[in-house]
Write a protein that holds these residues in place. Sequence first.
Motif, PDB file in Angstrom:
ATOM      1  N   THR A 150       0.800  -1.227   0.000  1.00 55.56           N
ATOM      2  CA  THR A 150       0.000   0.000   0.000  1.00 55.56           C
ATOM      3  C   THR A 150       0.832   1.277   0.000  1.00 55.56           C
ATOM      4  O   THR A 150       0.262   2.364  -0.075  1.00 55.56           O
ATOM      5  CB  THR A 150      -0.964   0.020   1.206  1.00 55.56           C
ATOM      6  N   LEU A 151       2.145   1.178   0.105  1.00 56.75           N
ATOM      7  CA  LEU A 151       2.982   2.369  -0.086  1.00 56.75           C
ATOM      8  C   LEU A 151       3.170   2.570  -1.590  1.00 56.75           C
ATOM      9  O   LEU A 151       4.238   2.379  -2.161  1.00 56.75           O
ATOM     10  CB  LEU A 151       4.323   2.207   0.628  1.00 56.75           C
ATOM     11  N   VAL A 152       2.055   2.951  -2.214  1.00 53.96           N
ATOM     12  CA  VAL A 152       1.973   3.058  -3.664  1.00 53.96           C
ATOM     13  C   VAL A 152       1.312   4.375  -4.014  1.00 53.96           C
ATOM     14  O   VAL A 152       0.357   4.804  -3.356  1.00 53.96           O
ATOM     15  CB  VAL A 152       1.162   1.880  -4.259  1.00 53.96           C
ATOM     16  N   ASN A 158      -0.853   3.589 -13.739  1.00 56.74           N
ATOM     17  CA  ASN A 158       0.586   3.777 -13.574  1.00 56.74           C
ATOM     18  C   ASN A 158       0.951   3.796 -12.089  1.00 56.74           C
ATOM     19  O   ASN A 158       1.457   4.796 -11.579  1.00 56.74           O
ATOM     20  CB  ASN A 158       1.040   5.069 -14.252  1.00 56.74           C
ATOM     21  N   PRO A 159       0.705   2.695 -11.374  1.00 56.57           N
ATOM     22  CA  PRO A 159       1.081   2.674  -9.957  1.00 56.57           C
ATOM     23  C   PRO A 159       2.586   2.516  -9.796  1.00 56.57           C
ATOM     24  O   PRO A 159       3.245   1.844 -10.590  1.00 56.57           O
ATOM     25  CB  PRO A 159       0.341   1.440  -9.431  1.00 56.57           C
ATOM     26  N   LYS A 160       3.117   3.157  -8.756  1.00 50.66           N
ATOM     27  CA  LYS A 160       4.547   3.033  -8.475  1.00 50.66           C
ATOM     28  C   LYS A 160       4.777   3.160  -6.981  1.00 50.66           C
ATOM     29  O   LYS A 160       3.976   3.766  -6.263  1.00 50.66           O
ATOM     30  CB  LYS A 160       5.343   4.102  -9.226  1.00 50.66           C
ATOM     31  N   PRO A 161       5.865   2.590  -6.483  1.00 50.93           N
ATOM     32  CA  PRO A 161       6.144   2.680  -5.047  1.00 50.93           C
ATOM     33  C   PRO A 161       6.285   4.128  -4.595  1.00 50.93           C
ATOM     34  O   PRO A 161       6.862   4.966  -5.304  1.00 50.93           O
ATOM     35  CB  PRO A 161       7.461   1.919  -4.898  1.00 50.93           C
ATOM     36  N   SER A 162       5.763   4.427  -3.415  1.00 55.29           N
ATOM     37  CA  SER A 162       5.896   5.770  -2.862  1.00 55.29           C
ATOM     38  C   SER A 162       7.072   5.877  -1.898  1.00 55.29           C
ATOM     39  O   SER A 162       7.278   6.923  -1.287  1.00 55.29           O
ATOM     40  CB  SER A 162       4.613   6.175  -2.136  1.00 55.29           C
ATOM     41  N   SER A 163       7.847   4.799  -1.778  1.00 57.61           N
ATOM     42  CA  SER A 163       9.018   4.794  -0.912  1.00 57.61           C
ATOM     43  C   SER A 163      10.153   4.055  -1.602  1.00 57.61           C
ATOM     44  O   SER A 163       9.921   3.073  -2.323  1.00 57.61           O
ATOM     45  CB  SER A 163       8.694   4.092   0.416  1.00 57.61           C
ATOM     46  N   PHE A 170       5.810  -4.978  -6.599  1.00 57.72           N
ATOM     47  CA  PHE A 170       4.758  -4.892  -5.590  1.00 57.72           C
ATOM     48  C   PHE A 170       3.664  -3.949  -6.052  1.00 57.72           C
ATOM     49  O   PHE A 170       2.474  -4.239  -5.926  1.00 57.72           O
ATOM     50  CB  PHE A 170       5.330  -4.410  -4.252  1.00 57.72           C
ATOM     51  N   ALA A 171       4.080  -2.792  -6.576  1.00 53.82           N
ATOM     52  CA  ALA A 171       3.114  -1.775  -6.981  1.00 53.82           C
ATOM     53  C   ALA A 171       2.234  -2.246  -8.126  1.00 53.82           C
ATOM     54  O   ALA A 171       1.097  -1.772  -8.279  1.00 53.82           O
ATOM     55  CB  ALA A 171       3.836  -0.484  -7.361  1.00 53.82           C
ATOM     56  N   GLU A 172       2.720  -3.162  -8.947  1.00 55.71           N
ATOM     57  CA  GLU A 172       1.941  -3.637 -10.080  1.00 55.71           C
ATOM     58  C   GLU A 172       0.634  -4.293  -9.654  1.00 55.71           C
ATOM     59  O   GLU A 172      -0.323  -4.354 -10.427  1.00 55.71           O
ATOM     60  CB  GLU A 172       2.771  -4.629 -10.902  1.00 55.71           C
ATOM     61  N   HIS A 173       0.587  -4.774  -8.424  1.00 57.35           N
ATOM     62  CA  HIS A 173      -0.609  -5.460  -7.940  1.00 57.35           C
ATOM     63  C   HIS A 173      -1.504  -4.544  -7.106  1.00 57.35           C
ATOM     64  O   HIS A 173      -2.494  -5.013  -6.531  1.00 57.35           O
ATOM     65  CB  HIS A 173      -0.223  -6.688  -7.127  1.00 57.35           C
TER      66      HIS A 173
END
Length: 425
Positions: A150-152, A158-163, A170-173
């Motif tokens: 959830t740190l996305v 276009n999801p991507k990690p926020s950290s 991980f962000a792809e899901h």
Amino acid sequence: MNDDHSRELYDRALSVLPGGVNSAVRAAIEPYPFFVRKGDGGHIIDADGNRYVDWVMGLGPLLLGHDLPESVRAGIQQKASEGPMYGAPAEVEVDLAEFVVRHVPSVEKIRFVNSGTEATTSAVRLARGYTGRNKIVVMQGGYHGAQESTLVEGDHENPKPSSAGIPSSFAEHTLPVPFNDEDAVREVFEEHGDDIAAVLTEPILGNHGIVHPEDGYHEFLREITDDHGALLIFDEVITGFRVGGLGCAQSEFGITPDLTTFGKIVGGGFPVGAIGGRAEIVEQFAPSGPVFQAGTFSGHPVTMAAGLETLQFAAENDVYDHVNELGDRLRSGLEDVVADQAPSYTVAGTDSMFKVIFTREGTGVPANAADVKNAETDRWRRIFWGQMRDRDVFLSQNQFECQFVSYAHTDEDVEATLEAYKEAL
């Protein structure tokens, strides 16, 4: 205001703690935070002896305030005196589980863990294990702890990690959508419905200035998840046993999620988390099912005693009447102050949660996290927070964290705080 000791402590802390703190939000205040020496009812006293009305309340866990009622304190002390922990079950964890199951509509069984982060991490794993699917829909700006799923940031396309430190895989899901945006939710289900394990949302966004659901939004989430065989997870780490009383926010909204995560108040101010829900789902946790979850400190007897004593005291006394009445008075008074001095600002909250959001002229009441992010966040942190501190009022350290009323707060605390807002705004 003297803060020499806090400055010295922060100087020491910088040498041994990253950023001088153990949680990032505590360092939001510049040039350095004050250090707390002790709590006293609805107040805190810092390392230099300065006393503040405390509306942070540990970021939510302290429903009863810093001075616990004698019966609550005695129950905690008795359990602590019997030994810190055992690595084996104890009766008190069954007692607390029975209390939660009895009062929260969606909870048939529950698993206790050690933090809100651990609760939401375990709930996501459980949803994936139960459904055999991978993707999780989350709300932009919703906060579900420091976990990879959830740190996305970004949107569902276009999801991507926020950290840093989180693989992009991980962000792809994870599929972020704006809160209150039914069309965006429909779109992700049209594209990914067969692989969506759950929609994970706070009933009220509590880490982005307090954003309320629009009429029918939660009913829509309940319907669309049912239609696609996905789970609806309510993250009630903040709202649990605060909004809606012992039934939590889900009872106030009249929505029954499949899973609910808890933290904060359910542990009475001690480290805690929990995942509750339909028995057939929760029983997928090991050892009764294939989804692994375990922890040395899970169901810690002192924490379980603190949570049980706190909730029983709330059930047997006027705790919710008191905190909700003060919350109403605060919000009403703040609305008067804002109307007179800063009419573009928004007073948000319900029950014992409150916040003034520094919304800009013409933007209206925030409907999602982006609306709050576009508010005057720097003014809150760099100017307003310090003005309130100078007037002996401790507010959350940034524009996004909400504020809380406790059973220890008084009418006098409310009046002093409203006067401070008048002067600071």
